[in-house]
Design a protein around this motif. Structure first.
Motif, mmCIF file in Angstrom:
data_model
loop_
_atom_site.group_PDB
_atom_site.id
_atom_site.type_symbol
_atom_site.label_atom_id
_atom_site.label_comp_id
_atom_site.label_asym_id
_atom_site.label_seq_id
_atom_site.Cartn_x
_atom_site.Cartn_y
_atom_site.Cartn_z
ATOM 1 N N GLU A 257 -13.314 10.622 -42.994
ATOM 2 C CA GLU A 257 -13.957 9.473 -42.353
ATOM 3 C C GLU A 257 -12.954 8.664 -41.554
ATOM 4 O O GLU A 257 -13.230 8.243 -40.425
ATOM 5 C CB GLU A 257 -14.633 8.587 -43.401
ATOM 6 C CG GLU A 257 -15.891 9.184 -43.982
ATOM 7 C CD GLU A 257 -16.477 8.344 -45.113
ATOM 8 O OE1 GLU A 257 -15.906 7.279 -45.448
ATOM 9 O OE2 GLU A 257 -17.512 8.768 -45.658
ATOM 10 N N ALA A 258 -11.769 8.438 -42.126
ATOM 11 C CA ALA A 258 -10.718 7.703 -41.419
ATOM 12 C C ALA A 258 -10.285 8.462 -40.168
ATOM 13 O O ALA A 258 -10.078 7.868 -39.106
ATOM 14 C CB ALA A 258 -9.525 7.457 -42.335
ATOM 15 N N TYR A 259 -10.169 9.780 -40.265
ATOM 16 C CA TYR A 259 -9.772 10.582 -39.108
ATOM 17 C C TYR A 259 -10.863 10.577 -38.042
ATOM 18 O O TYR A 259 -10.572 10.522 -36.849
ATOM 19 C CB TYR A 259 -9.419 12.011 -39.530
ATOM 20 C CG TYR A 259 -8.743 12.771 -38.427
ATOM 21 C CD1 TYR A 259 -7.442 12.452 -38.042
ATOM 22 C CD2 TYR A 259 -9.401 13.775 -37.736
ATOM 23 C CE1 TYR A 259 -6.825 13.117 -36.998
ATOM 24 C CE2 TYR A 259 -8.791 14.456 -36.705
ATOM 25 C CZ TYR A 259 -7.507 14.120 -36.337
ATOM 26 O OH TYR A 259 -6.890 14.775 -35.299
ATOM 27 N N SER A 260 -12.118 10.585 -38.462
ATOM 28 C CA SER A 260 -13.230 10.497 -37.511
ATOM 29 C C SER A 260 -13.157 9.191 -36.716
ATOM 30 O O SER A 260 -13.378 9.186 -35.502
ATOM 31 C CB SER A 260 -14.559 10.603 -38.260
ATOM 32 O OG SER A 260 -15.634 10.535 -37.360
ATOM 33 N N ARG A 261 -12.837 8.095 -37.394
ATOM 34 C CA ARG A 261 -12.674 6.808 -36.691
ATOM 35 C C ARG A 261 -11.511 6.874 -35.697
ATOM 36 O O ARG A 261 -11.599 6.359 -34.579
ATOM 37 C CB ARG A 261 -12.468 5.674 -37.698
ATOM 38 C CG ARG A 261 -13.730 5.338 -38.494
ATOM 39 C CD ARG A 261 -13.581 4.072 -39.318
ATOM 40 N NE ARG A 261 -12.536 4.159 -40.322
ATOM 41 C CZ ARG A 261 -12.706 4.636 -41.561
ATOM 42 N NH1 ARG A 261 -13.890 5.080 -41.941
ATOM 43 N NH2 ARG A 261 -11.690 4.659 -42.410
ATOM 44 N N TYR A 262 -10.420 7.536 -36.092
ATOM 45 C CA TYR A 262 -9.269 7.732 -35.205
ATOM 46 C C TYR A 262 -9.673 8.532 -33.959
ATOM 47 O O TYR A 262 -9.311 8.178 -32.832
ATOM 48 C CB TYR A 262 -8.156 8.436 -35.983
ATOM 49 C CG TYR A 262 -7.004 8.921 -35.158
ATOM 50 C CD1 TYR A 262 -6.061 8.039 -34.644
ATOM 51 C CD2 TYR A 262 -6.842 10.281 -34.897
ATOM 52 C CE1 TYR A 262 -4.984 8.496 -33.891
ATOM 53 C CE2 TYR A 262 -5.779 10.747 -34.155
ATOM 54 C CZ TYR A 262 -4.852 9.849 -33.652
ATOM 55 O OH TYR A 262 -3.800 10.307 -32.903
ATOM 56 N N SER B 102 -12.813 6.860 -26.946
ATOM 57 C CA SER B 102 -13.021 5.626 -26.173
ATOM 58 C C SER B 102 -11.914 5.416 -25.138
ATOM 59 O O SER B 102 -12.153 4.863 -24.074
ATOM 60 C CB SER B 102 -13.068 4.411 -27.102
ATOM 61 O OG SER B 102 -14.183 4.496 -27.949
ATOM 62 N N GLU C 184 -12.649 8.729 -32.698
ATOM 63 C CA GLU C 184 -13.541 7.877 -31.901
ATOM 64 C C GLU C 184 -12.734 6.941 -31.000
ATOM 65 O O GLU C 184 -13.091 6.714 -29.845
ATOM 66 C CB GLU C 184 -14.458 7.078 -32.835
ATOM 67 C CG GLU C 184 -15.685 6.525 -32.173
ATOM 68 C CD GLU C 184 -16.598 7.579 -31.553
ATOM 69 O OE1 GLU C 184 -16.827 7.500 -30.326
ATOM 70 O OE2 GLU C 184 -17.084 8.468 -32.268
ATOM 71 N N ILE C 185 -11.628 6.419 -31.504
ATOM 72 C CA ILE C 185 -10.737 5.567 -30.697
ATOM 73 C C ILE C 185 -10.146 6.374 -29.545
ATOM 74 O O ILE C 185 -10.101 5.909 -28.403
ATOM 75 C CB ILE C 185 -9.624 4.954 -31.580
ATOM 76 C CG1 ILE C 185 -10.225 3.935 -32.545
ATOM 77 C CG2 ILE C 185 -8.526 4.323 -30.727
ATOM 78 C CD1 ILE C 185 -9.288 3.494 -33.657
#
Length: 99
Positions: free
Chosen positions: A6-11, A17, A13-14
């Protein structure tokens, strides 16, 4: 997804962007290694230049998992990366190993 994924998925996503990659998907591909033997990378990633990468998120490695990613890297024309979260003591971020 586990917490590290989950943390890597957020990374990712950044990075998306910021325009560094155009697409990613959790467990988006399943690669055949042999009869009844498959490898499913945690993330498939398409970079902004169109290159495809397979990202494996690991807290620790089992012998079986390391063999599968090495075999897949020999068989398929993608870049295979093993990603491990670094501790806050070590500065945080991600440790990357390429196969």
């Amino acid at each position: 997804m586990n917490k590290t994924e989950e943390a890597y998925s957020r990374y990712l996503e950044i990075k998306k962007s910021a325009g560094l990659l155009v697409w990613f998907k959790f467990e988006g591909v399943k690669l055949r290694l042999a009869d009844n033997t498959f490898y499913t990378p945690d993330f498939v990633v398409m970079n902004s230049d169109g290159t495809m990468e397979m990202h494996e998120i690991k807290g620790f490695w089992t012998d079986d998992a390391r063999v599968k990613i090495k075999v897949a890297a020999d068989m398929y024309p993608f870049k295979f990366l093993a990603i491990k979260a670094q501790s806050k003591k070590a500065g945080g971020g991600w440790q990357i190993e390429e196969f």
